[in-house]
Design a protein around this motif. Structure first.
Motif, PDB file in Angstrom:
ATOM      1  N   MET A 220     138.269 -55.351  -7.475  1.00 16.51           N
ATOM      2  CA  MET A 220     137.419 -54.527  -8.335  1.00 16.51           C
ATOM      3  C   MET A 220     137.918 -53.087  -8.317  1.00 16.51           C
ATOM      4  SD  MET A 220     133.283 -53.795  -8.012  1.00 16.51           S
ATOM      5  CE  MET A 220     132.755 -55.377  -8.676  1.00 16.51           C
ATOM      6  N   ASP A 221     137.874 -52.436  -9.465  1.00 15.57           N
ATOM      7  CA  ASP A 221     138.188 -51.007  -9.524  1.00 15.57           C
ATOM      8  C   ASP A 221     137.299 -50.267  -8.523  1.00 15.57           C
ATOM      9  OD1 ASP A 221     139.335 -48.616 -11.338  1.00 15.57           O
ATOM     10  OD2 ASP A 221     137.211 -48.237 -10.911  1.00 15.57           O
ATOM     11  N   GLN A 222     137.923 -49.487  -7.659  1.00 14.45           N
ATOM     12  CA  GLN A 222     137.172 -48.880  -6.553  1.00 14.45           C
ATOM     13  C   GLN A 222     136.142 -47.859  -7.041  1.00 14.45           C
ATOM     14  OE1 GLN A 222     137.826 -49.958  -3.024  1.00 14.45           O
ATOM     15  NE2 GLN A 222     138.385 -51.508  -4.553  1.00 14.45           N
ATOM     16  N   GLY A 223     136.491 -47.115  -8.080  1.00  7.63           N
ATOM     17  CA  GLY A 223     135.525 -46.172  -8.630  1.00  7.63           C
ATOM     18  C   GLY A 223     134.338 -46.889  -9.250  1.00  7.63           C
ATOM     19  N   PHE A 224     134.604 -47.987  -9.933  1.00  8.34           N
ATOM     20  CA  PHE A 224     133.526 -48.782 -10.519  1.00  8.34           C
ATOM     21  C   PHE A 224     132.654 -49.371  -9.420  1.00  8.34           C
ATOM     22  CE2 PHE A 224     132.145 -52.930 -12.529  1.00  8.34           C
ATOM     23  CZ  PHE A 224     131.246 -52.360 -13.421  1.00  8.34           C
ATOM     24  N   GLY A 225     133.294 -49.832  -8.347  1.00 10.15           N
ATOM     25  CA  GLY A 225     132.534 -50.369  -7.221  1.00 10.15           C
ATOM     26  C   GLY A 225     131.630 -49.318  -6.599  1.00 10.15           C
ATOM     27  N   SER A 226     132.146 -48.114  -6.459  1.00  4.32           N
ATOM     28  CA  SER A 226     131.329 -47.025  -5.901  1.00  4.32           C
ATOM     29  C   SER A 226     130.139 -46.724  -6.805  1.00  4.32           C
ATOM     30  CB  SER A 226     132.183 -45.774  -5.725  1.00  4.32           C
ATOM     31  OG  SER A 226     133.201 -45.989  -4.775  1.00  4.32           O
ATOM     32  N   PHE A 227     130.376 -46.762  -8.118  1.00  6.00           N
ATOM     33  CA  PHE A 227     129.296 -46.549  -9.076  1.00  6.00           C
ATOM     34  C   PHE A 227     128.241 -47.646  -8.951  1.00  6.00           C
ATOM     35  CE2 PHE A 227     127.723 -47.833 -13.328  1.00  6.00           C
ATOM     36  CZ  PHE A 227     126.905 -46.745 -13.589  1.00  6.00           C
ATOM     37  N   LEU A 228     128.682 -48.887  -8.828  1.00  2.31           N
ATOM     38  CA  LEU A 228     127.733 -49.994  -8.706  1.00  2.31           C
ATOM     39  C   LEU A 228     126.908 -49.872  -7.429  1.00  2.31           C
ATOM     40  CD1 LEU A 228     129.839 -53.068  -9.920  1.00  2.31           C
ATOM     41  CD2 LEU A 228     127.964 -51.936 -11.128  1.00  2.31           C
ATOM     42  N   ARG A 229     127.487 -49.328  -6.384  1.00  5.84           N
ATOM     43  CA  ARG A 229     126.725 -49.135  -5.139  1.00  5.84           C
ATOM     44  C   ARG A 229     125.529 -48.218  -5.358  1.00  5.84           C
ATOM     45  NH1 ARG A 229     130.784 -48.313   0.031  1.00  5.84           N
ATOM     46  NH2 ARG A 229     131.139 -50.549   0.448  1.00  5.84           N
ATOM     47  N   THR A 230     125.645 -47.279  -6.288  1.00  5.36           N
ATOM     48  CA  THR A 230     124.506 -46.387  -6.562  1.00  5.36           C
ATOM     49  C   THR A 230     123.390 -47.120  -7.294  1.00  5.36           C
ATOM     50  OG1 THR A 230     125.310 -45.608  -8.735  1.00  5.36           O
ATOM     51  CG2 THR A 230     126.102 -44.449  -6.761  1.00  5.36           C
ATOM     52  N   LYS A 231     123.750 -48.186  -8.006  1.00  8.39           N
ATOM     53  CA  LYS A 231     122.768 -48.977  -8.737  1.00  8.39           C
ATOM     54  C   LYS A 231     122.214 -50.117  -7.888  1.00  8.39           C
ATOM     55  CE  LYS A 231     123.485 -46.638 -12.520  1.00  8.39           C
ATOM     56  NZ  LYS A 231     122.446 -45.727 -13.081  1.00  8.39           N
ATOM     57  N   CYS A 232     123.000 -50.547  -6.906  1.00  8.48           N
ATOM     58  CA  CYS A 232     122.644 -51.703  -6.082  1.00  8.48           C
ATOM     59  C   CYS A 232     122.830 -51.360  -4.606  1.00  8.48           C
ATOM     60  CB  CYS A 232     123.507 -52.910  -6.447  1.00  8.48           C
ATOM     61  SG  CYS A 232     123.401 -53.436  -8.168  1.00  8.48           S
ATOM     62  N   PRO A 233     121.914 -50.583  -4.031  1.00 10.50           N
ATOM     63  CA  PRO A 233     122.056 -50.193  -2.621  1.00 10.50           C
ATOM     64  C   PRO A 233     122.031 -51.403  -1.696  1.00 10.50           C
ATOM     65  CG  PRO A 233     120.360 -48.898  -3.737  1.00 10.50           C
ATOM     66  CD  PRO A 233     120.703 -50.031  -4.642  1.00 10.50           C
ATOM     67  N   GLN A 234     122.730 -51.274  -0.595  1.00 13.95           N
ATOM     68  CA  GLN A 234     122.734 -52.367   0.382  1.00 13.95           C
ATOM     69  C   GLN A 234     121.355 -52.510   1.017  1.00 13.95           C
ATOM     70  OE1 GLN A 234     125.518 -51.839   3.633  1.00 13.95           O
ATOM     71  NE2 GLN A 234     125.852 -54.052   3.818  1.00 13.95           N
ATOM     72  N   ASN A 235     120.931 -53.747   1.213  1.00 10.00           N
ATOM     73  CA  ASN A 235     119.648 -54.057   1.854  1.00 10.00           C
ATOM     74  C   ASN A 235     118.454 -53.444   1.108  1.00 10.00           C
ATOM     75  OD1 ASN A 235     121.031 -55.424   3.964  1.00 10.00           O
ATOM     76  ND2 ASN A 235     121.393 -53.454   4.979  1.00 10.00           N
ATOM     77  N   ALA A 236     118.558 -53.365  -0.211  1.00  9.43           N
ATOM     78  CA  ALA A 236     117.451 -52.831  -1.011  1.00  9.43           C
ATOM     79  C   ALA A 236     116.248 -53.769  -0.933  1.00  9.43           C
ATOM     80  CB  ALA A 236     117.890 -52.658  -2.462  1.00  9.43           C
ATOM     81  N   ASN A 237     115.058 -53.200  -1.062  1.00  8.50           N
ATOM     82  CA  ASN A 237     113.835 -54.009  -1.014  1.00  8.50           C
ATOM     83  C   ASN A 237     113.678 -54.892  -2.246  1.00  8.50           C
ATOM     84  OD1 ASN A 237     113.007 -52.935   1.476  1.00  8.50           O
ATOM     85  ND2 ASN A 237     112.013 -51.173   0.488  1.00  8.50           N
ATOM     86  N   GLU A 238     114.216 -54.446  -3.372  1.00  5.54           N
ATOM     87  CA  GLU A 238     114.126 -55.216  -4.605  1.00  5.54           C
ATOM     88  C   GLU A 238     115.526 -55.492  -5.137  1.00  5.54           C
ATOM     89  OE1 GLU A 238     111.606 -53.432  -7.490  1.00  5.54           O
ATOM     90  OE2 GLU A 238     109.863 -53.338  -6.170  1.00  5.54           O
ATOM     91  N   ASP A 239     115.660 -56.629  -5.799  1.00  3.81           N
ATOM     92  CA  ASP A 239     116.926 -57.019  -6.398  1.00  3.81           C
ATOM     93  C   ASP A 239     117.073 -56.293  -7.726  1.00  3.81           C
ATOM     94  OD1 ASP A 239     119.287 -58.262  -6.985  1.00  3.81           O
ATOM     95  OD2 ASP A 239     118.454 -60.281  -7.205  1.00  3.81           O
ATOM     96  N   GLY A 240     117.911 -55.265  -7.742  1.00  9.62           N
ATOM     97  CA  GLY A 240     118.070 -54.463  -8.948  1.00  9.62           C
ATOM     98  C   GLY A 240     118.747 -55.215 -10.077  1.00  9.62           C
ATOM     99  N   VAL A 241     118.730 -54.582 -11.252  1.00 10.63           N
ATOM    100  CA  VAL A 241     119.318 -55.183 -12.448  1.00 10.63           C
ATOM    101  C   VAL A 241     120.204 -54.145 -13.124  1.00 10.63           C
ATOM    102  CG1 VAL A 241     118.827 -56.163 -14.718  1.00 10.63           C
ATOM    103  CG2 VAL A 241     117.360 -56.746 -12.793  1.00 10.63           C
ATOM    104  N   VAL A 242     121.387 -54.576 -13.563  1.00 15.55           N
ATOM    105  CA  VAL A 242     122.308 -53.677 -14.262  1.00 15.55           C
ATOM    106  C   VAL A 242     122.850 -54.380 -15.504  1.00 15.55           C
ATOM    107  CG1 VAL A 242     122.998 -52.534 -12.116  1.00 15.55           C
ATOM    108  CG2 VAL A 242     124.353 -54.461 -12.982  1.00 15.55           C
ATOM    109  N   PRO A 243     123.341 -53.604 -16.487  1.00 23.16           N
ATOM    110  CA  PRO A 243     123.986 -54.237 -17.646  1.00 23.16           C
ATOM    111  C   PRO A 243     125.264 -54.954 -17.208  1.00 23.16           C
ATOM    112  CG  PRO A 243     123.490 -51.922 -18.066  1.00 23.16           C
ATOM    113  CD  PRO A 243     123.292 -52.134 -16.610  1.00 23.16           C
ATOM    114  N   GLN A 244     125.567 -56.044 -17.887  1.00 22.29           N
ATOM    115  CA  GLN A 244     126.823 -56.730 -17.583  1.00 22.29           C
ATOM    116  C   GLN A 244     128.015 -55.987 -18.170  1.00 22.29           C
ATOM    117  OE1 GLN A 244     126.219 -61.252 -16.750  1.00 22.29           O
ATOM    118  NE2 GLN A 244     125.654 -60.919 -18.880  1.00 22.29           N
TER     119      GLN A 244
END
Length: 325
Positions: A220-244
């Motif tokens: 995965m593109d590392q910058g894109f992965g870092s961006f996704l981490r902001t949308k999907c934090p590790q061990n989040a209480n809720e399962d987030g949703v992002v555009p495909q």
């Protein structure tokens, strides 16, 4: 009996077979117009309902396209994915972890069916409604136009445990995905074309967070992965949703293939399209030729719509088999 009268009876026979439990007839474009004109407005009615919902939220369109895929890959295109739990069947496909709670668009199918039952009761199957809705959503979201044959029947069996072993998963490699498609009579070309549906809709973070933690997947593109981490934090209480697709999230287009080429697809299965010369060549063709993608996507949707069984009924409601009524 004269030849003309014999022909008329045979021409009417498929319409007679619509009622009760019976073997399916051959699928045909314009089935409800040609079959003794039992419900010539069927496709128009479904299209109007789909347009109404997509105007409110394009996600409904993505939902019914995904629903068509999830229905056809399990027991064929028989609307088994629509069945609610019941005392006779407490664990239908709808409750599989693959479908619940992520599968959406059931209200679109419900409203189309309710309207059709008022206009031409007992004629149009729920399976055909899903096929029409997916076709119409493809047009409204991407300008992709194709004719879908109809005449499907609604199945009476729906088992949640069958879903996981039938549907490709986001973490699977190309070999596994190809095998699952081949089991349905679909080719590697169909794999690449139908994967283009990942250009619309949303995904739960849980479908791809294994690519983000503890380290970002090197595929995965590392910058894109870092961006996704902001949308999907590790061990989040809720399962987030992002555009495909973050570029054109509400359009069914060929942007998906550019995303995959740039290593910005959400799923490992997306990246796996780069691992074979055959799929890579087709991916690049779709990436650079939007009209080729549109044509092949429609062709593959029709091909997928041919997956089906030989027994069924026309449900009175899409959520239950007829013995409940």
């Amino acid at each position: 009996m004269g030849a003309r009268n014999t022909y008329q009876i045979l021409a009417f026979l498929p319409c007679i077979l619509l009622f009760g439990v019976m073997s399916t007839t051959s699928l045909e474009v314009g089935y409800y117009t040609k079959c003794a004109k039992t419900c010539p407005q069927a496709e128009i009615i479904v299209k109007a309902v789909v347009h109404k919902y997509i105007a409110m939220d394009p996600g409904f369109g993505a939902g019914v396209i995904r629903m068509f895929f999830h229905d056809c890959f399990v027991r064929g295109c028989d609307a088994s994915v629509l069945l609610d739990p019941s005392p006779q069947n407490p664990n239908p496909e709808k409750l599989s972890v693959v479908n619940n709670p992520s599968l959406r668009g059931f209200e679109v199918i419900d409203e189309a069916k309710e309207t059709l039952e008022r206009v031409c009761p007992g004629v149009v199957s729920c399976a055909d409604i899903i096929a029409f809705a997916a076709r119409d959503a493809s047009y409204f979201l991407g300008g992709i136009s194709y004719e879908i044959p109809s005449g499907r029947l609604d199945g009476r069996v729906s088992i949640a445990d069958e879903v996981l072993k039938s549907l490709p998963a986001p973490f699977q490699n190309l070999t596994v995905v190809n095998a699952l498609f081949a089991a349905q009579g679909l080719s590697t070309d169909d794999v690449v074309a139908l994967s283009g549906a990942h250009s619309i809709g949303r995904s739960h973070c849980s479908s791809f967070t294994t690519r983000l933690y503890p380290t970002i997947d090197p595929t995965m593109d590392q910058g894109f992965g870092s961006f996704l981490r902001t949308k999907c934090p590790q061990n989040a209480n809720e399962d987030g949703v992002v555009p495909q697709d973050f570029v054109t999230p509400e359009q069914l287009d060929n942007q998906y293939y550019q995303n995959v080429a740039d290593l910005k697809g959400l799923f490992f299965s997306d990246w796996s399209l780069l691992t074979s010369g055959e799929t890579l060549n087709l991916l690049n063709d779709f990436r650079t030729k939007p009209e080729l993608f549109a044509a092949k996507f429609g062709e593959s949707m029709v091909k997928m719509g041919d997956i089906g069984g030989t027994q069924g009924e026309i449900r009175k409601t899409c959520r239950a088999v007829n013995y409940n009524y």
